[in-house]
Design an enzyme around this catalytic site. Structure first.
Site, PDB file in Angstrom:
ATOM      1  N   ASN A   7       0.870  -1.064  -0.024  1.00  0.00           N
ATOM      2  CA  ASN A   7       0.055  -0.723  -0.261  1.00  0.00           C
ATOM      3  C   ASN A   7       0.928   1.178   0.387  1.00  0.00           C
ATOM      4  OD1 ASN A   7      -1.521   2.091   1.284  1.00  0.00           O
ATOM      5  ND2 ASN A   7      -3.242   1.213   1.880  1.00  0.00           N
ATOM      6  N   HIS A  10       0.808   6.153   1.755  1.00  0.00           N
ATOM      7  CA  HIS A  10       1.820   7.362   3.118  1.00  0.00           C
ATOM      8  C   HIS A  10       2.817   7.485   1.971  1.00  0.00           C
ATOM      9  CE1 HIS A  10      -1.211   6.424   6.282  1.00  0.00           C
ATOM     10  NE2 HIS A  10      -0.754   5.605   6.381  1.00  0.00           N
ATOM     11  N   HIS A  43      -5.665   3.921  -1.290  1.00  0.00           N
ATOM     12  CA  HIS A  43      -7.373   3.920  -1.016  1.00  0.00           C
ATOM     13  C   HIS A  43      -7.442   4.854  -0.732  1.00  0.00           C
ATOM     14  CE1 HIS A  43     -10.091   3.888   3.385  1.00  0.00           C
ATOM     15  NE2 HIS A  43     -10.660   4.168   2.191  1.00  0.00           N
ATOM     16  N   ARG A  45     -10.384   7.275  -0.737  1.00  0.00           N
ATOM     17  CA  ARG A  45     -10.688   8.034   0.590  1.00  0.00           C
ATOM     18  C   ARG A  45     -11.892   9.181  -0.287  1.00  0.00           C
ATOM     19  NH1 ARG A  45     -10.784   7.158   5.835  1.00  0.00           N
ATOM     20  NH2 ARG A  45      -8.806   5.224   6.722  1.00  0.00           N
ATOM     21  N   ARG A  49      -7.522  12.612   1.513  1.00  0.00           N
ATOM     22  CA  ARG A  49      -6.275  13.122   2.213  1.00  0.00           C
ATOM     23  C   ARG A  49      -5.213  12.443   1.458  1.00  0.00           C
ATOM     24  NH1 ARG A  49      -7.225   9.820   7.682  1.00  0.00           N
ATOM     25  NH2 ARG A  49      -9.276  10.698   7.139  1.00  0.00           N
ATOM     26  N   GLU A  70      -8.741   0.158  -2.485  1.00  0.00           N
ATOM     27  CA  GLU A  70      -9.025   0.282  -1.515  1.00  0.00           C
ATOM     28  C   GLU A  70     -10.391   1.837  -1.667  1.00  0.00           C
ATOM     29  OE1 GLU A  70      -7.215   0.403   1.968  1.00  0.00           O
ATOM     30  OE2 GLU A  70      -5.785  -1.565   1.614  1.00  0.00           O
ATOM     31  N   THR A 101      -8.066   2.645   8.606  1.00  0.00           N
ATOM     32  CA  THR A 101      -9.879   2.139   8.675  1.00  0.00           C
ATOM     33  C   THR A 101      -9.166   1.670   9.981  1.00  0.00           C
ATOM     34  OG1 THR A 101      -8.750   1.903   6.236  1.00  0.00           O
ATOM     35  CG2 THR A 101     -10.540   0.073   7.348  1.00  0.00           C
ATOM     36  N   GLU A 151     -10.497  -9.700   2.662  1.00  0.00           N
ATOM     37  CA  GLU A 151      -9.493  -9.598   3.701  1.00  0.00           C
ATOM     38  C   GLU A 151      -9.461  -9.781   5.176  1.00  0.00           C
ATOM     39  OE1 GLU A 151      -6.966  -5.682   2.051  1.00  0.00           O
ATOM     40  OE2 GLU A 151      -6.791  -5.871   3.481  1.00  0.00           O
ATOM     41  N   HIS A 191      -3.534  -5.115   7.817  1.00  0.00           N
ATOM     42  CA  HIS A 191      -3.496  -3.578   8.220  1.00  0.00           C
ATOM     43  C   HIS A 191      -2.709  -3.718   9.878  1.00  0.00           C
ATOM     44  CE1 HIS A 191      -5.025   0.056  10.456  1.00  0.00           C
ATOM     45  NE2 HIS A 191      -5.913   0.013   8.988  1.00  0.00           N
TER      46      HIS A 191
HETATM   47  N1  PXP Z   1      -5.985  -3.578   4.444  1.00  0.00           N
HETATM   48  C1  PXP Z   1      -6.604  -2.864   4.760  1.00  0.00           C
HETATM   49  C2  PXP Z   1      -8.117  -2.357   3.921  1.00  0.00           C
HETATM   50  C3  PXP Z   1      -5.850  -1.141   5.078  1.00  0.00           C
HETATM   51  O1  PXP Z   1      -7.085   0.033   4.913  1.00  0.00           O
HETATM   52  C4  PXP Z   1      -5.310  -0.710   5.316  1.00  0.00           C
HETATM   53  C5  PXP Z   1      -4.491   0.643   5.838  1.00  0.00           C
HETATM   54  O2  PXP Z   1      -5.095   1.598   4.796  1.00  0.00           O
HETATM   55  C6  PXP Z   1      -4.059  -1.900   4.918  1.00  0.00           C
HETATM   56  C7  PXP Z   1      -3.805  -2.698   4.913  1.00  0.00           C
HETATM   57  C8  PXP Z   1      -2.890  -1.889   5.069  1.00  0.00           C
HETATM   58  O3  PXP Z   1      -2.450  -1.479   6.682  1.00  0.00           O
HETATM   59  P1  PXP Z   1      -1.624  -0.698   6.916  1.00  0.00           P
HETATM   60  O4  PXP Z   1      -1.110   0.039   6.270  1.00  0.00           O
HETATM   61  O5  PXP Z   1      -0.705  -0.933   8.536  1.00  0.00           O
HETATM   62  O6  PXP Z   1      -0.229  -1.986   6.485  1.00  0.00           O
END
Ligand code: PXP
Length: 239
Positions: A7, A10, A43, A45, A49, A70, A101, A151, A191
């Site tokens: 992901n 960030h 993601h 949103r 953001r 996402e 999330t 997931e 997550h």
């Molecule tokens: N899976 C989902 C559904 C999420 O919303 C997120 C965070 O955007 C992640 C995985 C990844 O989580 P993390 O950034 O804590 O690794």
């Protein structure tokens, strides 16, 4: 062997801290793929953001592995998904004020909205995953409403503050993954996973792919800092 989807939200968070055009999640996605990840996750949103519409559109053209979007099951997001056609949509709950999330979808409470979303996406040949807590009822409903995959939310395990809670949370994940596999659903998990917590999943065959973001981007900042400082230092010393 399990896969890894990274992901890159960030990278965009850092860009948005200055509202400029770098670092670019599109560039990051290319590096993620070159490093061997099996997918790129973003993601989009409602409040934009971090990831922007522009990112998703360009990533659709540049990602060569798998683009996983996402999103919340809102009419706006469904419209974007139908246009962009990601390789997988993961439906997630979304609250404006949350930092990230906070939990899985409540499929018993929101069955109609989510099942309509699943149907809309699947009728456009977009596979759908549902982000759910490690809970048998949620997995059964995901199967019932025709999701392709789930997931499983690993946050409860990653955040557990006692060994007992940790063991219980891990067992819940494994049981949920087993049930999902039995129902012939694909199984992703994610997550909060980091370089320590991922080790617990050794030998868990039921999980197809891990979705990890924050810990990888955080580590990238630190392991890359030495080189970045040296490069700037060299320029300053030449002044
Ligand atoms: N899976 C989902 C559904 C999420 O919303 C997120 C965070 O955007 C992640 C995985 C990844 O989580 P993390 O950034 O804590 O690794």
């Amino acid at each position: 062997m399990a896969g890894l989807a990274v992901n890159v939200d960030h990278i965009a968070t850092l860009r948005e801290a200055r509202k400029i055009n770098y670092p670019d999640p599109v560039t990051a996605a290319a590096l993620v793929e070159l490093a061997g990840a099996e997918g790129v996750v973003v993601h989009l949103r409602e409040d934009r953001r971090h990831i922007k519409d522009r990112d998703v559109k360009i990533l659709r053209q540049t990602v060569k592995t798998k683009l996983i979007l996402e999103m919340a099951a809102t009419p706006e997001m469904l419209g974007i998904a139908l246009e962009v056609k990601p390789d997988l949509v993961t439906l997630v709950p979304e609250k404006r004020k949350e930092l990230t999330t906070e939990g899985g979808l409540n499929l018993s409470l929101n069955m109609d909205i989510i099942s309509e979303g699943v149907e809309t996406l699947k009728s456009a040949h977009i596979p759908v995953s549902l982000f759910v807590d490690p809970d048998a009822e949620q997995i059964r409903i995901a199967h019932k409403i025709n999701a392709d995959m789930v997931e499983i939310h690993t946050g409860g395990f990653c955040d557990a503050d006692t060994p007992q809670k940790r063991t219980k949370a891990f067992l819940n994940i494994v049981n949920a993954a087993k049930l999902a596999k039995k129902l012939k659903l694909g199984v992703n998990a994610g997550h909060g996973l980091c370089y320590n917590t991922i080790k617990a999943f050794k030998g868990i065959q039921e999980i197809d792919e891990y979705s990890i973001g924050h810990s990888i981007i955080s580590r990238a900042v630190l392991v890359g800092l030495d080189k970045a400082v040296r490069e700037m230092l060299a320029l300053v010393k030449e002044l």
